[in-house]
Design a protein around this motif. Structure first.
Motif, PDB file in Angstrom:
ATOM      1  N   GLN A  47      17.285 -34.310  95.846  1.00  0.00           N
ATOM      2  CA  GLN A  47      16.113 -35.083  95.704  1.00  0.00           C
ATOM      3  C   GLN A  47      16.263 -35.996  94.644  1.00  0.00           C
ATOM      4  O   GLN A  47      15.570 -36.949  94.617  1.00  0.00           O
ATOM      5  N   VAL A  48      17.048 -35.474  93.412  1.00  0.00           N
ATOM      6  CA  VAL A  48      17.074 -36.217  92.303  1.00  0.00           C
ATOM      7  C   VAL A  48      17.902 -37.593  92.421  1.00  0.00           C
ATOM      8  O   VAL A  48      17.396 -38.494  91.979  1.00  0.00           O
ATOM      9  N   ASP A  49      19.066 -37.486  93.374  1.00  0.00           N
ATOM     10  CA  ASP A  49      19.565 -38.681  93.607  1.00  0.00           C
ATOM     11  C   ASP A  49      18.483 -39.644  94.483  1.00  0.00           C
ATOM     12  O   ASP A  49      18.696 -40.750  94.126  1.00  0.00           O
ATOM     13  N   GLN A  50      17.706 -39.239  95.195  1.00  0.00           N
ATOM     14  CA  GLN A  50      17.126 -40.117  96.090  1.00  0.00           C
ATOM     15  C   GLN A  50      15.906 -40.777  94.918  1.00  0.00           C
ATOM     16  O   GLN A  50      15.938 -42.073  95.209  1.00  0.00           O
ATOM     17  N   SER A  51      15.676 -39.975  94.156  1.00  0.00           N
ATOM     18  CA  SER A  51      14.668 -40.384  93.300  1.00  0.00           C
ATOM     19  C   SER A  51      15.297 -41.519  92.126  1.00  0.00           C
ATOM     20  O   SER A  51      14.528 -42.547  92.034  1.00  0.00           O
ATOM     21  N   ARG A  52      16.459 -41.350  91.827  1.00  0.00           N
ATOM     22  CA  ARG A  52      16.899 -42.213  91.125  1.00  0.00           C
ATOM     23  C   ARG A  52      17.134 -43.491  91.912  1.00  0.00           C
ATOM     24  O   ARG A  52      17.120 -44.548  91.305  1.00  0.00           O
ATOM     25  N   GLY A  53      17.560 -43.508  93.087  1.00  0.00           N
ATOM     26  CA  GLY A  53      17.866 -44.733  93.985  1.00  0.00           C
ATOM     27  C   GLY A  53      16.465 -45.372  94.208  1.00  0.00           C
ATOM     28  O   GLY A  53      16.351 -46.655  94.010  1.00  0.00           O
ATOM     29  N   ASP A  54      15.320 -44.507  94.382  1.00  0.00           N
ATOM     30  CA  ASP A  54      14.080 -44.992  94.383  1.00  0.00           C
ATOM     31  C   ASP A  54      13.705 -45.849  93.272  1.00  0.00           C
ATOM     32  O   ASP A  54      13.132 -47.209  93.000  1.00  0.00           O
ATOM     33  N   ALA A  55      13.995 -45.493  91.934  1.00  0.00           N
ATOM     34  CA  ALA A  55      13.645 -45.975  90.691  1.00  0.00           C
ATOM     35  C   ALA A  55      14.250 -46.978  90.348  1.00  0.00           C
ATOM     36  O   ALA A  55      13.716 -47.982  90.034  1.00  0.00           O
ATOM     37  N   ARG A  56      15.652 -47.046  90.724  1.00  0.00           N
ATOM     38  CA  ARG A  56      16.559 -48.336  90.745  1.00  0.00           C
ATOM     39  C   ARG A  56      15.853 -49.359  91.314  1.00  0.00           C
ATOM     40  O   ARG A  56      15.985 -50.678  91.018  1.00  0.00           O
ATOM     41  N   GLN A  57      15.561 -49.221  92.534  1.00  0.00           N
ATOM     42  CA  GLN A  57      15.114 -50.209  93.712  1.00  0.00           C
ATOM     43  C   GLN A  57      13.836 -50.851  93.286  1.00  0.00           C
ATOM     44  O   GLN A  57      13.564 -51.926  93.019  1.00  0.00           O
ATOM     45  N   ALA A  58      12.884 -49.785  92.411  1.00  0.00           N
ATOM     46  CA  ALA A  58      11.684 -50.553  92.065  1.00  0.00           C
ATOM     47  C   ALA A  58      11.601 -51.358  90.843  1.00  0.00           C
ATOM     48  O   ALA A  58      11.091 -52.383  90.679  1.00  0.00           O
ATOM     49  N   LYS A  59      12.689 -50.774  90.146  1.00  0.00           N
ATOM     50  CA  LYS A  59      12.894 -51.600  88.639  1.00  0.00           C
ATOM     51  C   LYS A  59      13.449 -53.148  89.184  1.00  0.00           C
ATOM     52  O   LYS A  59      13.036 -54.011  88.581  1.00  0.00           O
ATOM     53  N   GLU A  60      14.403 -53.138  90.271  1.00  0.00           N
ATOM     54  CA  GLU A  60      15.029 -54.539  90.475  1.00  0.00           C
ATOM     55  C   GLU A  60      13.709 -55.389  91.287  1.00  0.00           C
ATOM     56  O   GLU A  60      13.622 -56.668  91.032  1.00  0.00           O
ATOM     57  N   LYS A  61      12.908 -54.616  92.022  1.00  0.00           N
ATOM     58  CA  LYS A  61      11.735 -55.407  92.742  1.00  0.00           C
ATOM     59  C   LYS A  61      10.796 -55.716  91.671  1.00  0.00           C
ATOM     60  O   LYS A  61      10.635 -57.132  91.663  1.00  0.00           O
ATOM     61  N   THR A  62      10.694 -55.141  90.535  1.00  0.00           N
ATOM     62  CA  THR A  62       9.839 -55.605  89.465  1.00  0.00           C
ATOM     63  C   THR A  62      10.445 -57.045  88.852  1.00  0.00           C
ATOM     64  O   THR A  62       9.779 -57.932  88.433  1.00  0.00           O
ATOM     65  N   LYS A  63      11.653 -56.595  88.679  1.00  0.00           N
ATOM     66  CA  LYS A  63      12.374 -57.819  87.845  1.00  0.00           C
ATOM     67  C   LYS A  63      12.207 -59.051  88.610  1.00  0.00           C
ATOM     68  O   LYS A  63      11.895 -60.090  88.101  1.00  0.00           O
ATOM     69  N   ASP A  64      12.500 -58.910  90.066  1.00  0.00           N
ATOM     70  CA  ASP A  64      12.395 -60.135  90.954  1.00  0.00           C
ATOM     71  C   ASP A  64      11.003 -60.766  91.147  1.00  0.00           C
ATOM     72  O   ASP A  64      10.940 -61.908  90.951  1.00  0.00           O
ATOM     73  N   ALA A  65       9.876 -59.840  90.841  1.00  0.00           N
ATOM     74  CA  ALA A  65       8.583 -60.274  91.031  1.00  0.00           C
ATOM     75  C   ALA A  65       8.322 -61.179  89.544  1.00  0.00           C
ATOM     76  O   ALA A  65       7.504 -62.405  89.721  1.00  0.00           O
ATOM     77  N   PHE A  66       8.901 -60.777  88.415  1.00  0.00           N
ATOM     78  CA  PHE A  66       8.597 -61.511  87.194  1.00  0.00           C
ATOM     79  C   PHE A  66       9.338 -62.863  87.164  1.00  0.00           C
ATOM     80  O   PHE A  66       9.235 -63.772  86.424  1.00  0.00           O
ATOM     81  N   ARG A  67      10.443 -62.854  87.868  1.00  0.00           N
ATOM     82  CA  ARG A  67      11.349 -64.270  88.129  1.00  0.00           C
ATOM     83  C   ARG A  67      10.727 -65.347  88.886  1.00  0.00           C
ATOM     84  O   ARG A  67      11.112 -66.586  88.512  1.00  0.00           O
ATOM     85  N   HIS A  68       9.975 -65.109  89.695  1.00  0.00           N
ATOM     86  CA  HIS A  68       9.323 -66.339  90.538  1.00  0.00           C
ATOM     87  C   HIS A  68       8.103 -66.571  90.026  1.00  0.00           C
ATOM     88  O   HIS A  68       7.163 -66.499  89.276  1.00  0.00           O
TER      89      HIS A  68
END
Length: 57
Positions: free
Chosen positions: A36-57
């Motif tokens: 469950q911790v590994d899944q949460s880390r993956g979810d957090a990493r994915q959310a961080k990258e999506k946020t970065k992408d949103a501010f690039r455009h």
């Protein structure tokens, strides 16, 4: 989302799901929690990258 980070996020999520399933199958609560911790880390990493992408455009 950079391809490398996207791959890391998906890998972490998949690894977590496998650990959790193995833990449930064997009755190992520690392994379930680690999954469950590994899944949460993956979810957090994915959310961080999506946020970065949103501010690039």
């Amino acid at each position: 989302m950079s391809a490398d980070e996207k791959t890391r996020a998906k890998t972490e999520q998949a690894k977590g799901k496998l650990k959790e399933a193995a833990g449930r199958a064997t009755g190992n609560e520690r392994l379930v929690a680690e999954g469950q911790v590994d899944q949460s880390r993956g979810d957090a990493r994915q959310a961080k990258e999506k946020t970065k992408d949103a501010f690039r455009h």
